[in-house]
Design a protein around this motif. Structure first.
Motif, PDB file in Angstrom:
ATOM      1  N   HIS A 102       2.560 -10.568   2.039  1.00  0.00           N
ATOM      2  CA  HIS A 102       1.688  -9.835   2.953  1.00  0.00           C
ATOM      3  C   HIS A 102       0.219 -10.087   2.607  1.00  0.00           C
ATOM      4  O   HIS A 102      -0.094 -10.612   1.543  1.00  0.00           O
ATOM      5  CB  HIS A 102       1.992  -8.331   2.905  1.00  0.00           C
ATOM      6  N   ILE A 103      -0.639  -9.702   3.526  1.00  0.00           N
ATOM      7  CA  ILE A 103      -2.092  -9.789   3.299  1.00  0.00           C
ATOM      8  C   ILE A 103      -2.531  -8.480   2.658  1.00  0.00           C
ATOM      9  O   ILE A 103      -2.212  -7.395   3.131  1.00  0.00           O
ATOM     10  CB  ILE A 103      -2.858  -9.994   4.630  1.00  0.00           C
ATOM     11  N   ASN A 104      -3.235  -8.598   1.549  1.00  0.00           N
ATOM     12  CA  ASN A 104      -3.697  -7.415   0.827  1.00  0.00           C
ATOM     13  C   ASN A 104      -4.816  -6.704   1.556  1.00  0.00           C
ATOM     14  O   ASN A 104      -5.580  -7.313   2.309  1.00  0.00           O
ATOM     15  CB  ASN A 104      -4.195  -7.797  -0.572  1.00  0.00           C
ATOM     16  N   GLY A 105      -4.921  -5.425   1.286  1.00  0.00           N
ATOM     17  CA  GLY A 105      -6.044  -4.626   1.753  1.00  0.00           C
ATOM     18  C   GLY A 105      -6.747  -4.066   0.532  1.00  0.00           C
ATOM     19  O   GLY A 105      -6.515  -4.491  -0.593  1.00  0.00           O
ATOM     20  N   GLY A 106      -7.624  -3.115   0.724  1.00  0.00           N
ATOM     21  CA  GLY A 106      -8.287  -2.441  -0.396  1.00  0.00           C
ATOM     22  C   GLY A 106      -9.228  -3.350  -1.150  1.00  0.00           C
ATOM     23  O   GLY A 106      -9.998  -4.128  -0.563  1.00  0.00           O
ATOM     24  N   GLN A 107      -9.176  -3.289  -2.461  1.00  0.00           N
ATOM     25  CA  GLN A 107     -10.085  -4.034  -3.329  1.00  0.00           C
ATOM     26  C   GLN A 107      -9.963  -5.542  -3.139  1.00  0.00           C
ATOM     27  O   GLN A 107     -10.935  -6.269  -3.257  1.00  0.00           O
ATOM     28  CB  GLN A 107      -9.807  -3.673  -4.792  1.00  0.00           C
ATOM     29  N   ALA A 109      -8.957  -7.176  -0.315  1.00  0.00           N
ATOM     30  CA  ALA A 109      -8.713  -7.345   1.125  1.00  0.00           C
ATOM     31  C   ALA A 109      -8.796  -8.809   1.535  1.00  0.00           C
ATOM     32  O   ALA A 109      -9.689  -9.549   1.118  1.00  0.00           O
ATOM     33  CB  ALA A 109      -9.729  -6.527   1.920  1.00  0.00           C
ATOM     34  N   GLY A 110      -7.806  -9.202   2.348  1.00  0.00           N
ATOM     35  CA  GLY A 110      -7.795 -10.553   2.883  1.00  0.00           C
ATOM     36  C   GLY A 110      -7.044 -11.562   2.038  1.00  0.00           C
ATOM     37  O   GLY A 110      -6.755 -12.654   2.504  1.00  0.00           O
ATOM     38  N   THR A 111      -6.726 -11.243   0.802  1.00  0.00           N
ATOM     39  CA  THR A 111      -5.987 -12.193  -0.034  1.00  0.00           C
ATOM     40  C   THR A 111      -4.496 -12.107   0.269  1.00  0.00           C
ATOM     41  O   THR A 111      -3.999 -11.093   0.741  1.00  0.00           O
ATOM     42  CB  THR A 111      -6.226 -11.918  -1.537  1.00  0.00           C
ATOM     43  N   GLN A 112      -3.810 -13.178  -0.011  1.00  0.00           N
ATOM     44  CA  GLN A 112      -2.376 -13.262   0.265  1.00  0.00           C
ATOM     45  C   GLN A 112      -1.577 -12.845  -0.961  1.00  0.00           C
ATOM     46  O   GLN A 112      -1.792 -13.358  -2.053  1.00  0.00           O
ATOM     47  CB  GLN A 112      -2.004 -14.699   0.652  1.00  0.00           C
ATOM     48  N   HIS A 113      -0.675 -11.900  -0.781  1.00  0.00           N
ATOM     49  CA  HIS A 113       0.245 -11.509  -1.858  1.00  0.00           C
ATOM     50  C   HIS A 113       1.556 -12.250  -1.615  1.00  0.00           C
ATOM     51  O   HIS A 113       2.102 -12.200  -0.515  1.00  0.00           O
ATOM     52  CB  HIS A 113       0.481  -9.993  -1.840  1.00  0.00           C
TER      53      HIS A 113
END
Length: 152
Positions: A102-107, A109-113
Motif C-alpha cells: 500500500h501507499i503510506n500516509g502520515g510521516q 506519505a506517498g512512499t510504497q510499503h
C-alpha cells in the motif's frame, strides 16, 4: 408421601453452583496459561514487546489490546479474555494476518510499503489447545459434582 434425605439433597444442590464455579475458574486459568505460553513461543520476536504484551485476564480485555479470544463459563459468571497488544504494541493484528502492499500516509506519505507476510501465532495456538481446554472444564464440572455429592 415423604422423601427421605430431601433436606440433605437441597443443601448439596445449593452448594453445587459455588463448587462448580471454583473448579471451572481453576480449569480456565490453567488453560489460559497454557494457551498464552504457546502463543509466546510461536510469536515472531524482534524487540520482544509483542511477546510480552500477550496475556489473559478475567473480565474485559485491557484497553488497546487486540486479537482477542473470550471464553465464558457455562453459567456466564466467569469471562476469560486472552489478548495481545497494549498502548505501545498496537500491531498484533498486522503480525497475525500480515498486510498487503500500500501507499503510506502520515510521516512517510506517498512512499510504497511492500506489505508483510502473515506470521500467525495467536489463533493457531488457540485452535491447537481449544479442545484440551474444553475437556479440562468438563472434567472440572464432573469433579465438582462428585465432590458435592460426597459431602465435600
Amino acid at each position: 408421601m415423604t422423601v427421605q434425605g430431601l433436606d440433605r439433597l437441597q443443601r448439596k444442590l445449593k452448594r453445587f453452583p459455588m463448587a462448580v464455579e471454583q473448579e471451572i475458574r481453576a480449569a480456565m486459568e490453567a488453560s489460559a496459561n497454557e494457551i498464552v505460553a504457546l502463543m509466546k513461543t510461536l510469536v515472531p520476536v524482534d524487540s520482544g514487546e509483542l511477546r510480552e504484551s500477550i496475556g489473559w485476564t478475567f473480565g474485559d480485555r485491557p484497553r488497546y489490546s487486540q486479537a482477542i479470544v473470550t471464553a465464558k463459563s457455562p453459567n456466564g459468571n466467569l469471562v476469560l479474555t486472552i489478548y495481545a497488544g497494549n498502548t505501545r504494541v498496537r500491531y498484533a493484528h498486522l503480525v497475525e494476518f500480515g498486510s498487503s502492499p500500500h501507499i503510506n500516509g502520515g510521516q512517510f506519505a506517498g512512499t510504497q510499503h511492500p506489505g508483510t507476510a502473515a506470521a500467525p501465532f495467536f489463533f493457531p495456538s488457540f485452535r491447537a489447545l481449544r479442545r484440551r481446554a474444553k475437556s479440562r472444564i468438563t472434567r472440572a464440572v464432573n469433579k465438582a459434582a462428585k465432590k458435592v455429592a460426597a459431602g465435600g
